[in-house]
Scaffold this motif. Structure first.
Motif, mmCIF file in Angstrom:
data_model
loop_
_atom_site.group_PDB
_atom_site.id
_atom_site.type_symbol
_atom_site.label_atom_id
_atom_site.label_comp_id
_atom_site.label_asym_id
_atom_site.label_seq_id
_atom_site.Cartn_x
_atom_site.Cartn_y
_atom_site.Cartn_z
ATOM 1 N N LEU A 74 5.649 4.951 2.409
ATOM 2 C CA LEU A 74 5.239 6.332 2.685
ATOM 3 C C LEU A 74 6.076 7.297 1.870
ATOM 4 C CD1 LEU A 74 3.608 8.370 4.387
ATOM 5 C CD2 LEU A 74 5.479 8.295 6.035
ATOM 6 N N LYS A 75 5.410 8.217 1.190
ATOM 7 C CA LYS A 75 6.085 9.281 0.465
ATOM 8 C C LYS A 75 5.772 10.577 1.206
ATOM 9 C CE LYS A 75 6.672 12.408 -2.932
ATOM 10 N NZ LYS A 75 6.562 13.789 -2.563
ATOM 11 N N PRO A 76 6.716 11.083 2.027
ATOM 12 C CA PRO A 76 6.433 12.307 2.779
ATOM 13 C C PRO A 76 6.454 13.544 1.873
ATOM 14 C CG PRO A 76 8.658 11.567 3.218
ATOM 15 C CD PRO A 76 8.021 10.528 2.350
ATOM 16 N N SER A 77 5.846 14.597 2.356
ATOM 17 C CA SER A 77 5.813 15.854 1.627
ATOM 18 C C SER A 77 7.205 16.478 1.569
ATOM 19 C CB SER A 77 4.850 16.820 2.320
ATOM 20 O OG SER A 77 4.942 18.105 1.763
ATOM 21 N N GLU A 78 7.493 17.182 0.495
ATOM 22 C CA GLU A 78 8.769 17.882 0.382
ATOM 23 C C GLU A 78 8.859 19.043 1.366
ATOM 24 O OE1 GLU A 78 6.772 17.515 -2.341
ATOM 25 O OE2 GLU A 78 7.803 15.867 -3.356
ATOM 26 N N LEU A 79 7.714 19.547 1.796
ATOM 27 C CA LEU A 79 7.692 20.670 2.726
ATOM 28 C C LEU A 79 7.856 20.238 4.180
ATOM 29 C CD1 LEU A 79 4.784 22.679 1.095
ATOM 30 C CD2 LEU A 79 7.235 23.009 0.792
ATOM 31 N N ALA A 80 7.603 18.968 4.470
ATOM 32 C CA ALA A 80 7.730 18.467 5.836
ATOM 33 C C ALA A 80 8.329 17.061 5.826
ATOM 34 C CB ALA A 80 6.367 18.463 6.518
ATOM 35 N N PRO A 81 9.582 16.912 5.389
ATOM 36 C CA PRO A 81 10.163 15.563 5.278
ATOM 37 C C PRO A 81 10.579 14.954 6.609
ATOM 38 C CG PRO A 81 11.786 17.176 4.651
ATOM 39 C CD PRO A 81 10.512 17.927 4.903
ATOM 40 N N ASN A 135 0.205 19.778 5.436
ATOM 41 C CA ASN A 135 -0.416 20.531 6.523
ATOM 42 C C ASN A 135 -0.584 19.726 7.819
ATOM 43 O OD1 ASN A 135 -2.335 18.894 5.432
ATOM 44 N ND2 ASN A 135 -3.890 20.465 5.189
ATOM 45 N N SER A 136 -0.634 18.429 7.747
ATOM 46 C CA SER A 136 -0.713 17.605 8.951
ATOM 47 C C SER A 136 -0.020 16.272 8.667
ATOM 48 C CB SER A 136 -2.174 17.383 9.337
ATOM 49 O OG SER A 136 -2.250 16.590 10.486
ATOM 50 N N PRO A 137 1.283 16.299 8.461
ATOM 51 C CA PRO A 137 1.957 15.096 7.953
ATOM 52 C C PRO A 137 2.031 13.959 8.957
ATOM 53 C CG PRO A 137 3.574 16.778 8.443
ATOM 54 C CD PRO A 137 2.218 17.415 8.607
ATOM 55 N N PHE A 138 2.251 14.252 10.230
ATOM 56 C CA PHE A 138 2.447 13.176 11.193
ATOM 57 C C PHE A 138 1.160 12.415 11.470
ATOM 58 C CE2 PHE A 138 2.940 11.396 15.452
ATOM 59 C CZ PHE A 138 4.097 10.668 15.267
ATOM 60 N N ILE A 142 0.860 -1.177 0.000
ATOM 61 C CA ILE A 142 0.000 0.000 0.000
ATOM 62 C C ILE A 142 0.900 1.231 0.000
ATOM 63 C CG2 ILE A 142 -1.813 1.243 1.230
ATOM 64 C CD1 ILE A 142 -2.691 -1.509 0.321
ATOM 65 N N GLY A 143 0.595 2.194 -0.840
ATOM 66 C CA GLY A 143 1.367 3.436 -0.890
ATOM 67 C C GLY A 143 0.547 4.586 -0.346
ATOM 68 N N GLY A 144 1.203 5.470 0.382
ATOM 69 C CA GLY A 144 0.521 6.627 0.946
ATOM 70 C C GLY A 144 1.335 7.887 0.758
ATOM 71 N N ILE A 145 0.662 8.964 0.453
ATOM 72 C CA ILE A 145 1.307 10.262 0.274
ATOM 73 C C ILE A 145 0.876 11.150 1.431
ATOM 74 C CG2 ILE A 145 1.554 12.268 -1.215
ATOM 75 C CD1 ILE A 145 0.828 10.407 -3.555
ATOM 76 N N ALA A 146 1.857 11.663 2.180
ATOM 77 C CA ALA A 146 1.561 12.500 3.339
ATOM 78 C C ALA A 146 1.395 13.957 2.901
ATOM 79 C CB ALA A 146 2.679 12.389 4.361
#
Length: 62
Positions: free
Chosen positions: A45-52, A23-26, A16-20
């Motif tokens: 998990l692919k975290p946001s570039e703004l909140a890695p 604005n509320s990554p955690f 399963i893939g998820g994109i964080a």
């Protein structure tokens, strides 16, 4: 109905893939990961570039 048998077989879906979001990554990442792992799946998990850093901290916990 009397005399009938029904079965349910639960099998994991796989990966399963998820994109964080940024604005509320955690919180949203943890919710996605928890549901996938509870069902027996693996999770990418692919975290946001703004909140890695939130993605990095989650991976350190595991």
């Amino acid at each position: 109905m009397p005399g009938q048998i029904s079965m349910t077989i639960r099998q994991p879906l796989g990966v399963i893939g998820g994109i964080a979001p940024f604005n509320s990554p955690f919180l949203l990442s943890i919710k996605k990961i928890a549901f996938a792992l509870a069902a027996g799946n693996t999770f990418v998990l692919k975290p946001s570039e703004l909140a890695p850093l939130s993605g990095l901290k989650i991976s350190e916990c595991f």
